[in-house]
Design a protein around this motif. Structure first.
Motif, PDB file in Angstrom:
ATOM      1  N   GLU A 411       0.829  -1.197   0.000  1.00  0.00           N
ATOM      2  CA  GLU A 411       0.000   0.000   0.000  1.00  0.00           C
ATOM      3  C   GLU A 411       0.872   1.257   0.000  1.00  0.00           C
ATOM      4  N   ALA A 412       0.223   2.397  -0.206  1.00  0.00           N
ATOM      5  CA  ALA A 412       0.943   3.675  -0.167  1.00  0.00           C
ATOM      6  C   ALA A 412       1.560   3.876   1.208  1.00  0.00           C
ATOM      7  N   VAL A 413       2.764   4.454   1.239  1.00  0.00           N
ATOM      8  CA  VAL A 413       3.512   4.629   2.487  1.00  0.00           C
ATOM      9  C   VAL A 413       3.981   6.079   2.606  1.00  0.00           C
ATOM     10  N   GLY A 414       4.419   6.435   3.802  1.00  0.00           N
ATOM     11  CA  GLY A 414       4.892   7.781   4.066  1.00  0.00           C
ATOM     12  C   GLY A 414       6.252   8.057   3.449  1.00  0.00           C
ATOM     13  N   PRO A 415       6.678   9.318   3.471  1.00  0.00           N
ATOM     14  CA  PRO A 415       7.936   9.689   2.819  1.00  0.00           C
ATOM     15  C   PRO A 415       9.155   9.025   3.428  1.00  0.00           C
ATOM     16  N   GLU A 416       9.076   8.686   4.723  1.00  0.00           N
ATOM     17  CA  GLU A 416      10.222   8.060   5.368  1.00  0.00           C
ATOM     18  C   GLU A 416      10.453   6.625   4.864  1.00  0.00           C
ATOM     19  N   GLU A 417       9.449   6.054   4.202  1.00  0.00           N
ATOM     20  CA  GLU A 417       9.563   4.687   3.694  1.00  0.00           C
ATOM     21  C   GLU A 417       9.648   4.616   2.174  1.00  0.00           C
ATOM     22  N   THR A 418       9.583   5.761   1.506  1.00  0.00           N
ATOM     23  CA  THR A 418       9.550   5.781   0.048  1.00  0.00           C
ATOM     24  C   THR A 418      10.940   6.026  -0.519  1.00  0.00           C
ATOM     25  N   ALA A 419      11.290   5.319  -1.577  1.00  0.00           N
ATOM     26  CA  ALA A 419      12.558   5.567  -2.261  1.00  0.00           C
ATOM     27  C   ALA A 419      12.624   7.022  -2.708  1.00  0.00           C
ATOM     28  N   ASP A 420      13.822   7.615  -2.633  1.00  0.00           N
ATOM     29  CA  ASP A 420      13.970   9.043  -2.879  1.00  0.00           C
ATOM     30  C   ASP A 420      13.355   9.482  -4.201  1.00  0.00           C
ATOM     31  N   GLU A 421      13.624   8.728  -5.267  1.00  0.00           N
ATOM     32  CA  GLU A 421      13.175   9.176  -6.574  1.00  0.00           C
ATOM     33  C   GLU A 421      11.670   9.043  -6.757  1.00  0.00           C
ATOM     34  N   LEU A 422      11.006   8.331  -5.840  1.00  0.00           N
ATOM     35  CA  LEU A 422       9.557   8.145  -5.920  1.00  0.00           C
ATOM     36  C   LEU A 422       8.826   8.857  -4.788  1.00  0.00           C
ATOM     37  N   ARG A 423       9.523   9.714  -4.054  1.00  0.00           N
ATOM     38  CA  ARG A 423       8.925  10.395  -2.906  1.00  0.00           C
ATOM     39  C   ARG A 423       8.208  11.663  -3.364  1.00  0.00           C
ATOM     40  N   PRO A 424       6.906  11.782  -3.087  1.00  0.00           N
ATOM     41  CA  PRO A 424       6.194  13.005  -3.446  1.00  0.00           C
ATOM     42  C   PRO A 424       6.711  14.202  -2.641  1.00  0.00           C
ATOM     43  N   TRP A 425       6.509  15.384  -3.203  1.00  0.00           N
ATOM     44  CA  TRP A 425       6.839  16.604  -2.466  1.00  0.00           C
ATOM     45  C   TRP A 425       5.977  16.683  -1.209  1.00  0.00           C
ATOM     46  N   GLN A 426       6.591  17.145  -0.100  1.00  0.00           N
ATOM     47  CA  GLN A 426       5.915  17.183   1.189  1.00  0.00           C
ATOM     48  C   GLN A 426       5.694  18.622   1.648  1.00  0.00           C
ATOM     49  N   PRO A 427       4.437  19.066   1.756  1.00  0.00           N
ATOM     50  CA  PRO A 427       4.194  20.354   2.404  1.00  0.00           C
ATOM     51  C   PRO A 427       4.481  20.225   3.891  1.00  0.00           C
ATOM     52  N   ASP A 428       4.623  21.339   4.586  1.00  0.00           N
ATOM     53  CA  ASP A 428       4.954  21.227   6.007  1.00  0.00           C
ATOM     54  C   ASP A 428       3.720  21.077   6.882  1.00  0.00           C
ATOM     55  N   SER A 429       2.518  21.008   6.260  1.00  0.00           N
ATOM     56  CA  SER A 429       1.298  20.871   7.052  1.00  0.00           C
ATOM     57  C   SER A 429       0.580  19.547   6.806  1.00  0.00           C
ATOM     58  N   ALA A 430       1.151  18.676   5.976  1.00  0.00           N
ATOM     59  CA  ALA A 430       0.527  17.385   5.692  1.00  0.00           C
ATOM     60  C   ALA A 430       1.611  16.410   5.253  1.00  0.00           C
ATOM     61  N   THR A 431       1.307  15.128   5.367  1.00  0.00           N
ATOM     62  CA  THR A 431       2.210  14.077   4.908  1.00  0.00           C
ATOM     63  C   THR A 431       1.586  13.408   3.702  1.00  0.00           C
ATOM     64  N   ILE A 432       2.315  13.426   2.581  1.00  0.00           N
ATOM     65  CA  ILE A 432       1.807  12.887   1.329  1.00  0.00           C
ATOM     66  C   ILE A 432       2.412  11.508   1.096  1.00  0.00           C
ATOM     67  N   LEU A 433       1.548  10.576   0.752  1.00  0.00           N
ATOM     68  CA  LEU A 433       1.963   9.183   0.596  1.00  0.00           C
ATOM     69  C   LEU A 433       2.496   8.914  -0.806  1.00  0.00           C
ATOM     70  N   GLY A 434       3.379   7.931  -0.896  1.00  0.00           N
ATOM     71  CA  GLY A 434       3.918   7.496  -2.174  1.00  0.00           C
ATOM     72  C   GLY A 434       3.976   5.978  -2.215  1.00  0.00           C
ATOM     73  N   TYR A 435       4.596   5.454  -3.264  1.00  0.00           N
ATOM     74  CA  TYR A 435       4.626   4.011  -3.467  1.00  0.00           C
ATOM     75  C   TYR A 435       6.054   3.528  -3.691  1.00  0.00           C
ATOM     76  N   ASN A 436       6.304   2.307  -3.302  1.00  0.00           N
ATOM     77  CA  ASN A 436       7.510   1.595  -3.692  1.00  0.00           C
ATOM     78  C   ASN A 436       7.123   0.478  -4.649  1.00  0.00           C
ATOM     79  N   LEU A 437       8.041   0.165  -5.559  1.00  0.00           N
ATOM     80  CA  LEU A 437       7.786  -0.880  -6.538  1.00  0.00           C
ATOM     81  C   LEU A 437       8.258  -2.232  -6.015  1.00  0.00           C
TER      82      LEU A 437
END
Length: 478
Positions: A411-437
């Protein structure tokens, strides 16, 4: 790691734009300067070196309307079949930087991505596997926090697959938002391109100016979402950047506090407050001043209905995609998607008694806009045929299940668990989820899966670099 010398340019701060592209970095980056650490303004140069082969073997991917032979080499030291962030304990981007000297990083990245192609295709030079019918020219008015990044990814992949020319902003990732769109905001055509084929970045609609840029046969699309959920998401995402929201950034229940007395915080004369009230209407160029009733809004909505060939509805995204498939002449497999740019822990604060009603009252024009185009969508579904639609939905959802099973590690995961090149931009007021392959995907599958989950800013910068052979400007530059 690039040092951020200032948090935001004044214009970016006023507009509520992404803080990252508005900051200054100590050195320039292929991907501009974007924030990737939640709740910090640290800048990193995201130099995405995709470890995969091109979409079609034996081709160079360029953003102009032509087809060229040759295969770009994979960057030295990278794997075609694995997507790992680097040795354990080291951030993936630092690992990549360690593999390439700073002096040669851009050159190696250019090799990995392919450089602008000098040849010119003639008639019949369509990509392998194409039906022979060229894709239509498309204008996608990307509304904020409506699921628009997911549709944009589908269109980015369409553009890359068919080597279409994209109308990019002259700098950063938006067309001088929140100003009304102007033709002057667009990067000039690349050498060898006769016209733009796609316009997909955030803008505030001025239809006459868009027509100055895009061919007259362009198809116009946008997407709307339930106004209650849209406003919740806009408030959470832009709480520290939109002037009307900023005073409540550290409040324990900021949305409820804002809606108790919105006029106390909202200044309609401040263009940076465009997203603070009726954000979807604002993106589509409407001015919500004046009375709620009257025939004026009937005329405005009908004008928009005449402008757009299709308005998708986020709550009926799959049905909308089926209609888009017929309109754009796409194959079923071209509709594959995963949900992008979703927030972690998106608590339904509007479920509190009376809050949803207050959101609707404050965003009355968005409510009217949404209801109008939801009715238009269902009228189109009726004309399409319910039985036919049911069959198409079953096929699409089967494809989506297979695609996720094939591509995603989970499933989608937080930026701390996402590979750098697949990490979405993070605003400072929310955590945006991304995916690992999934690890060890075959090269051809990796190529498709990588693009499926590639976040907006990375894909934007990737296509820009392919089209122009240079990095994009994070601030106005010559």
């Amino acid at each position: 790691m690039a040092t951020c010398l200032s948090k935001q340019s004044k214009g970016a701060a006023a507009s509520g734009a992404h803080p990252g592209p508005g900051c200054h970095c100590a050195r320039r980056c292929i991907h501009g300067c974007i924030t990737v650490v939640p709740r910090r303004y640290t800048c990193r140069c995201i130099t995405v070196v995709p470890r995969h082969p091109p979409i079609a073997p034996g081709t160079v991917h360029v953003g102009v309307s032509r087809w060229c032979p040759g295969t770009p080499p994979i960057a030295p030291g990278t794997s075609q079949t694995q997507n790992q962030p680097g040795p354990k304990g080291l951030p993936g981007i630092q690992w990549l930087l360690g593999q390439f000297s700073q002096a040669g990083l851009a050159q190696e990245t250019a090799k990995a991505w392919g450089t602008p192609c000098p040849c010119h295709g003639g008639p019949g030079t369509e990509p392998p596997g194409s039906s022979g019918r060229p894709p239509p020219n498309v204008v996608f008015v990307k509304t904020h926090k409506t699921g628009s990044s997911t549709l944009q990814n589908i269109l980015f992949r369409l553009g890359e697959r068919h080597h279409l020319t994209v109308a990019f902003p002259r700098h950063t990732y938006q067309f001088a938002y929140p100003l009304r769109f102007a033709a002057a905001f667009v990067e000039p055509l690349p050498p060898g391109a006769a016209r733009y084929n796609l316009l997909l970045s955030h803008l505030r609609l001025a239809a006459g100016e868009v027509r100055r840029v895009m061919p007259p046969d362009s198809l116009y699309l946008t997407i709307l979402r339930d106004p209650v959920r849209t406003f919740q998401s806009v408030f959470a995402y832009y709480r520290s950047t939109v002037p009307a929201f900023r005073p409540l950034a550290n409040h324990t229940r900021p949305l409820a506090a804002f809606l108790q007395a919105p006029a106390r915080y909202y200044d309609p004369a401040d263009v940076g407050n465009g997203l603070a009230r009726n954000p979807m209407a604002f993106d589509l160029g409407l001015e919500a001043g004046g009375e709620e009733g009257g025939s004026r809004w009937d005329r405005e909505l009908e004008r928009l209905n005449q402008t757009f060939h299709l308005v998708l509805i986020a709550e009926h995204f799959d049905e909308s995609l089926v209609l888009a498939r017929e309109l754009l002449g796409l194959r079923l497999e071209e509709l594959a998607y995963v949900r992008l740019n979703a927030r972690r822990g998106a608590v339904d604060e509007a479920s509190a008694p009376g809050l949803a009603r207050r959101i609707r009252a404050w965003n009355w024009l968005d409510v009217r806009l949404y209801r109008y185009f939801r009715a238009v969508l269902w009228h189109r579904v009726e004309r399409y045929g319910y039985t036919r639609m049911k069959g198409e939905l079953e096929a699409l959802r089967s494809l989506l299940g297979e695609t996720r099973e094939t591509c995603l590690a989970g499933e989608a995961v937080g930026p701390e668990e996402t590979a750098d090149e697949l990490r979405p931009w993070q605003p400072d007021s929310a955590t945006i989820l991304g995916y690992n392959l999934r690890p060890s995907l075959p090269p051809a599958q990796y190529a498709s899966c990588y693009r499926l989950v590639l976040p907006e800013l990375q894909y934007h910068a990737r296509l820009y670099y392919r089209q122009y052979g240079r990095e994009m400007c994070s601030l106005p530059c010559d």
